[in-house]
Design an enzyme around this catalytic site. Structure first.
Site, short mmCIF file in Angstrom:
data_model
loop_
_atom_site.label_atom_id
_atom_site.label_comp_id
_atom_site.label_asym_id
_atom_site.label_seq_id
_atom_site.Cartn_x
_atom_site.Cartn_y
_atom_site.Cartn_z
N HIS A 1 -40.83 -33.60 -11.70
CA HIS A 1 -39.50 -34.10 -12.05
C HIS A 1 -38.58 -32.91 -12.44
O HIS A 1 -37.43 -33.23 -12.74
CB HIS A 1 -39.59 -35.15 -13.00
N THR B 1 -44.22 -41.60 -6.69
CA THR B 1 -45.79 -41.93 -6.46
C THR B 1 -45.97 -42.17 -4.83
O THR B 1 -47.10 -42.32 -4.45
CB THR B 1 -46.08 -43.11 -7.33
P1 A3P Z 1 -39.17 -50.58 -9.26
O1 A3P Z 1 -39.45 -50.30 -10.60
O2 A3P Z 1 -37.86 -50.58 -8.88
O3 A3P Z 1 -40.12 -51.50 -8.70
P2 A3P Z 1 -41.74 -43.25 -9.13
O4 A3P Z 1 -43.12 -43.26 -8.80
O5 A3P Z 1 -40.83 -42.28 -8.96
O6 A3P Z 1 -42.05 -43.62 -10.88
O7 A3P Z 1 -40.91 -44.71 -8.86
C1 A3P Z 1 -41.55 -45.97 -9.16
C2 A3P Z 1 -40.51 -46.84 -8.30
O8 A3P Z 1 -41.03 -46.81 -6.98
C3 A3P Z 1 -40.85 -48.42 -8.74
O9 A3P Z 1 -39.46 -49.06 -8.42
C4 A3P Z 1 -42.02 -48.76 -7.80
O10 A3P Z 1 -42.24 -50.09 -7.69
C5 A3P Z 1 -41.48 -48.23 -6.48
N1 A3P Z 1 -42.75 -48.11 -5.59
C6 A3P Z 1 -43.79 -47.30 -5.63
N2 A3P Z 1 -44.34 -47.70 -4.51
C7 A3P Z 1 -43.79 -48.55 -3.67
C8 A3P Z 1 -44.03 -48.85 -2.18
N3 A3P Z 1 -45.15 -48.98 -1.74
N4 A3P Z 1 -42.68 -49.71 -1.64
C9 A3P Z 1 -41.74 -49.76 -2.48
N5 A3P Z 1 -41.49 -49.19 -3.53
C10 A3P Z 1 -42.40 -48.94 -4.30
#
Ligand code: A3P
Length: 304
Positions: A120, A57
């Protein structure tokens, strides 16, 4: 849904899963495979690919902003309506979305060009024109430390799918390739081996954490967009954890809000740190992961 009411062979995940070409995938992928395979898209499009919970994301928001010339007004639209999630129809989180990616792509006159896709799927299961090398759209893969990915996926599963398992049991299942989109290493390595191709950019979550501005610069060069230092500064601020956490357009808020009525704790953008596994994973489990990592990458040049 109870943890054990599921169709997975050993009852570890309350999800309908299927195996396609050795990958554990949401069941809906089976029905959609022909549509994915024959998807029509443009070589100008950008594909963001990742194993779940690796920073997809975050990367989507970065890429969408760069491709769309910092359209902050447009960025108020939920991210899953701006970036087309290929497997959207397979997951309930996207039920609220008005947009069906497949229909939209076929009718792309309504969409801005180029499109930003999210998937994914491993490289080998991308639309045939990509996996065969016939078309070479831009592909940005983001990978994350697998122990942190596992922790993040566990919290996601507990909140969204109501996993009733403890963390250790979850880790064992993850290592056995039971989490959707596994096996993990086949996934990451399917993109890693292509990282020198001019249309592929391989990113690391940890690098985004330590040098977000540098990654933005690299991504913008890859997308052939010239950003000024000021723009990089603005985007770095827009993408930092605190801003993203507060931004409803990237938090799947409508869906999470409805789930919070059942389980009060839970956010899509959760903690966003490097090394989170150390707060929850036992030393024995870390060792299991380390051994698994070592044996999985020993014949490759993948660096962790
Ligand atoms: P955590 O659950 O460890 O906090 P995806 O989008 O692939 O599902 O990944 C989600 C992960 O990316 C989550 O990790 C989320 O908090 C982290 N994430 C999203 N935006 C972020 C940002 N701006 N900085 C750091 N981590 C981020």
């Amino acid at each position: 849904m109870s943890f054990h009411e599921n169709s997975d062979s050993d009852g570890k995940f309350p999800l309908n899963l299927t195996i396609i070409d050795g990958f554990t995938l949401p069941k809906g992928c089976e029905e959609m495979k022909e549509q994915y395979d024959n998807l029509e898209f443009s070589e100008e499009d950008v594909w963001i690919c990742s194993f779940p919970r690796s920073g997809s994301t975050w990367t989507q928001e970065m890429v969408w902003m760069i491709v769309n010339d910092f359209d902050f007004k447009g960025a108020e639209t939920p991210i899953h309506e701006r970036c087309l999630f290929l497997e959207k129809t397979t997951l309930q989180i996207y039920n609220s979305s008005r947009i069906n990616p497949i229909e939209n792509i076929q009718n792309r006159k309504d969409l801005k060009n180029p499109l930003v896709f999210k998937t994914h799927l491993p490289f080998t299961l991308l639309p045939k024109q990509i996996s065969s090398g016939e078309k070479k759209p831009k592909i940005i893969y983001v990978a994350r430390d697998v122990k942190d990915t596992c922790v993040s996926y566990y919290h996601y599963g507990k909140f969204v799918w109501d996993y009733r398992t403890d963390f250790n049991e979850y880790c064992d299942a993850f290592l056995r390739g039971k989490a959707p989109y596994s096996p993990y290493w086949n996934h990451v390595l399917s993109y890693w081996q292509l990282r020198h191709n001019p249309n592929v950019l391989f990113l690391r979550y940890e690098e985004m954490k330590s040098d977000l501005g540098g990654v933005i610069r690299r991504v913008s060069q890859f997308l052939q967009k010239n950003l000024t230092d000021e723009q990089i500064k603005i985007l770095t601020h827009h993408l930092d954890f605190e801003s993203m956490k507060k931004n409803p357009a990237v938090n799947y808020e409508a869906f999470y809000e409805s789930l919070r009525k059942l389980r009060p704790e839970g956010r899509f953008i959760r903690k966003g740190i490097v090394g989170d596994h150390k707060t929850i994973m036992s030393l024995d489990m870390q060792k299991k992961f380390d051994d698994w990592i070592e044996s999985s990458i020993q014949d490759t040049d993948y660096s962790v």
